[in-house]
Design a protein around this motif. Structure first.
Motif, mmCIF file in Angstrom:
data_model
loop_
_atom_site.group_PDB
_atom_site.id
_atom_site.type_symbol
_atom_site.label_atom_id
_atom_site.label_comp_id
_atom_site.label_asym_id
_atom_site.label_seq_id
_atom_site.Cartn_x
_atom_site.Cartn_y
_atom_site.Cartn_z
ATOM 1 N N LEU A 234 0.705 -0.671 -0.307
ATOM 2 C CA LEU A 234 -0.212 -0.023 -0.165
ATOM 3 C C LEU A 234 1.002 1.186 0.208
ATOM 4 C CD1 LEU A 234 -1.311 -1.994 1.153
ATOM 5 C CD2 LEU A 234 -2.851 -0.291 2.296
ATOM 6 N N ARG A 235 0.201 2.081 -0.950
ATOM 7 C CA ARG A 235 1.061 3.466 -0.783
ATOM 8 C C ARG A 235 0.027 5.010 -0.178
ATOM 9 N NH1 ARG A 235 5.107 3.258 -4.016
ATOM 10 N NH2 ARG A 235 5.746 5.684 -4.470
ATOM 11 N N GLY A 236 0.795 4.952 0.635
ATOM 12 C CA GLY A 236 0.181 6.635 0.699
ATOM 13 C C GLY A 236 0.088 6.519 2.162
ATOM 14 N N VAL A 237 0.099 5.102 3.230
ATOM 15 C CA VAL A 237 -0.665 5.404 4.030
ATOM 16 C C VAL A 237 1.109 4.675 4.988
ATOM 17 C CG1 VAL A 237 -1.107 2.780 4.114
ATOM 18 C CG2 VAL A 237 -2.422 4.078 5.949
ATOM 19 N N GLY A 238 0.854 4.795 6.321
ATOM 20 C CA GLY A 238 1.988 4.828 7.042
ATOM 21 C C GLY A 238 3.118 5.042 6.722
ATOM 22 N N ASN A 239 4.257 4.691 7.703
ATOM 23 C CA ASN A 239 5.473 5.168 7.993
ATOM 24 C C ASN A 239 6.747 4.676 8.325
ATOM 25 O OD1 ASN A 239 4.889 8.785 7.214
ATOM 26 N ND2 ASN A 239 3.116 7.900 8.636
ATOM 27 N N SER A 240 7.881 5.110 7.285
ATOM 28 C CA SER A 240 8.958 3.805 7.837
ATOM 29 C C SER A 240 10.068 4.853 8.328
ATOM 30 C CB SER A 240 9.563 2.658 6.171
ATOM 31 O OG SER A 240 9.703 4.332 5.621
ATOM 32 N N ASP A 241 9.821 5.868 8.406
ATOM 33 C CA ASP A 241 11.117 6.755 8.620
ATOM 34 C C ASP A 241 10.988 7.705 9.331
ATOM 35 O OD1 ASP A 241 9.788 8.030 6.799
ATOM 36 O OD2 ASP A 241 11.722 9.591 6.293
ATOM 37 N N ILE A 242 9.597 8.280 9.881
ATOM 38 C CA ILE A 242 9.287 9.432 10.308
ATOM 39 C C ILE A 242 8.369 9.351 11.149
ATOM 40 C CG2 ILE A 242 10.842 11.295 9.401
ATOM 41 C CD1 ILE A 242 8.107 11.945 8.448
ATOM 42 N N VAL A 243 7.424 9.682 12.204
ATOM 43 C CA VAL A 243 6.504 10.412 12.972
ATOM 44 C C VAL A 243 5.841 11.606 12.576
ATOM 45 C CG1 VAL A 243 4.489 10.290 15.002
ATOM 46 C CG2 VAL A 243 6.862 8.369 14.649
ATOM 47 N N PRO A 244 5.135 11.890 11.766
ATOM 48 C CA PRO A 244 4.317 13.237 10.783
ATOM 49 C C PRO A 244 4.117 14.111 12.102
ATOM 50 C CG PRO A 244 3.847 11.471 9.808
ATOM 51 C CD PRO A 244 4.237 10.428 10.626
ATOM 52 N N GLY A 245 4.921 15.042 12.290
ATOM 53 C CA GLY A 245 4.215 16.493 12.838
ATOM 54 C C GLY A 245 2.935 16.834 12.596
ATOM 55 N N VAL A 246 2.030 16.481 11.746
ATOM 56 C CA VAL A 246 0.833 16.903 11.807
ATOM 57 C C VAL A 246 0.104 15.194 12.294
ATOM 58 C CG1 VAL A 246 -1.034 16.497 10.145
ATOM 59 C CG2 VAL A 246 0.893 17.654 9.419
ATOM 60 N N ILE A 247 0.311 14.059 11.990
ATOM 61 C CA ILE A 247 -1.088 13.600 13.434
ATOM 62 C C ILE A 247 0.448 13.815 14.970
ATOM 63 C CG2 ILE A 247 1.208 11.753 12.498
ATOM 64 C CD1 ILE A 247 -2.509 10.842 13.777
ATOM 65 N N ALA A 248 1.284 13.764 14.574
ATOM 66 C CA ALA A 248 1.778 13.626 16.696
ATOM 67 C C ALA A 248 0.637 14.650 17.339
ATOM 68 C CB ALA A 248 3.358 14.221 16.529
ATOM 69 N N ARG A 249 0.608 15.799 15.844
ATOM 70 C CA ARG A 249 0.199 17.047 17.248
ATOM 71 C C ARG A 249 -1.702 16.578 17.402
ATOM 72 N NH1 ARG A 249 3.543 20.339 13.910
ATOM 73 N NH2 ARG A 249 1.458 20.132 11.793
ATOM 74 N N ALA A 250 -2.147 15.416 17.175
ATOM 75 C CA ALA A 250 -3.462 15.070 17.148
ATOM 76 C C ALA A 250 -3.314 13.914 17.784
ATOM 77 C CB ALA A 250 -3.918 14.933 15.388
ATOM 78 N N PHE A 251 -2.398 13.789 18.767
ATOM 79 C CA PHE A 251 -2.448 12.073 19.244
ATOM 80 C C PHE A 251 -3.407 11.810 20.495
ATOM 81 C CE2 PHE A 251 1.787 10.433 18.325
ATOM 82 C CZ PHE A 251 1.341 9.374 17.635
ATOM 83 N N GLU A 252 -3.651 13.359 21.018
ATOM 84 C CA GLU A 252 -5.258 12.897 21.985
ATOM 85 C C GLU A 252 -6.396 12.870 21.331
ATOM 86 O OE1 GLU A 252 -4.946 17.382 20.552
ATOM 87 O OE2 GLU A 252 -3.152 15.650 20.609
ATOM 88 N N ARG A 253 -6.711 12.848 20.075
ATOM 89 C CA ARG A 253 -7.704 12.309 19.851
ATOM 90 C C ARG A 253 -7.807 11.228 19.091
ATOM 91 N NH1 ARG A 253 -7.745 17.694 18.129
ATOM 92 N NH2 ARG A 253 -6.194 16.747 15.800
#
Length: 366
Positions: A234-253
């Protein structure tokens, strides 16, 4: 009779974005197997380039220009696995920005053709990074190009605040006119950068605090702390090298994570085509599996999801997809599993959402 809406360069960008968002259908897929809980899906593929990334790309660049971060005519650069590249190529051409994209040899041939047809330059890396895979190899090539050409504007969808900002400004109001958050018990969205998860989860939870929002993920992704990195078709989902800042800032939800094996995502694409006449890509299949898993646990109510793109880009994958992964197996150990725990990197001091409120499963989107 009203004339149809005009499109093209003569239409103001703000109006184009509003029309893009308004064109996204919201459909009911009926109750999940072994459940009375209904699944509603936003069809993100109803866009010029066949994915929700068209709206994101145009919106992200528009917000960057409004903020003064991007100058008119300034050249752009971005790393892409495919769909964001098509969206950016289309948006950059509309707005008058030269664009360089960095991808890998696995980018679908039709995606490459679309990108180049819009006049963008596509560069592919030769080999994966030994630890971070293709994503990190692409990122290192982008850094090298930025060092050589500092005048380039790095779109950086994984970390840009304009990413969730674009969805919040245009996608959320369009959906709010058709979906009442009070009717949604739970929502689940695939996470690449996390842009639409961030904006939609904020809208849903603020309007309906009992709604729980889940991330749909592939095994082996680093985003939510997979114990062992793994590859995926699959392309466009998940990450092999980083945790994107965009989702990291939404972890509380993020109320939990639904992990879906590739075979189940691909089989779901066949299921959606056969049962609902929807030709969607593998990430949309992943979203459908995750929504089904949640609906089977809720038993009653409504689960909202979003299908990011259409399926014509992935014809070889879909024609070879397994046919023997029926819905009834999706709750067994070999299928997706739902973690109601917080992601590993989420602050443990955050309060957990309350249990979902039950609603009449017979309601349909407006």
């Amino acid at each position: 009779m009203r004339p149809p809406p005009q499109i093209g360069a003569a239409v103001p960008v703000e109006l184009q974005l509003e029309r893009l968002a308004a064109s996204l259908p919201v459909v009911s897929l009926g109750p999940a197997a072994d459940s009375e809980c209904e699944i509603w899906a936003v069809l993100g593929g109803a866009q010029p380039g066949s994915s929700i990334k068209d709206l994101l790309a145009m919106g992200l660049l528009t917000l960057a220009r409004e903020a003064g971060a991007l100058a008119p005519g300034q050249a752009l650069i971005e790393s892409t696995s495919g769909s964001m590249g098509v969206g950016l190529a289309w948006a950059a051409r509309c707005l008058g920005h030269p664009l360089t994209l960095v991808s890998d040899p696995h980018i679908p041939a039709l995606t490459r053709m679309k990108i180049e047809a819009h006049g963008a330059t596509l560069i592919t890396v030769d080999a994966p990074h030994p630890r971070g895979g293709w994503q990190q190899a692409r990122a290192e090539r982008v850094r090298a190009l930025l060092a050589a050409r500092p005048e380039l504007y790095f779109v950086e969808q994984n970390h840009s605040p304009f990413n969730p900002g674009a969805h919040a400004r245009w996608l959320v109001p369009a959906l709010a006119r058709r979906v009442d958050p009070a009717t949604i018990d739970a929502a689940v969205f695939v996470v690449g950068s996390g842009g639409h998860f961030s904006a939609l989860s904020r809208w849903l939870v603020e309007a309906n605090p009992s709604c729980r929002c889940f991330a749909a993920e592939r095994p082996g992704s680093r985003t939510f702390g997979a114990p062992r990195p793994g590859t995926s078709v699959l392309r466009g989902v998940g990450n092999s090298d980083i945790v994107p800042g965009v989702i990291a800032r939404a972890f509380e939800r993020v109320s939990g994570v639904v992990n879906v094996p590739d075979a189940h995502s691909l089989a779901a694409c066949r299921r959606l085509l056969e049962a609902h006449n929807l030709l969607v890509g593998p990430t949309s299949g992943l979203a459908y599996v995750a929504a089904t898993a949640l609906a089977q646990r809720l038993r009653r109510g409504v689960v909202l999801t979003l299908f990011p793109d259409r399926g014509e880009l992935y014809a070889p994958l879909l024609t070879e997809a397994p046919k023997d992964v029926p819905l009834r197996r999706w709750r067994e150990g070999s299928g997706p599993w739902v973690s109601t725990d917080a992601p590993a990197t989420r602050p443990q001091t955050q309060a957990r959402p309350s249990p979902p409120r039950r609603v009449n499963p017979g309601r349909t989107p407006r």
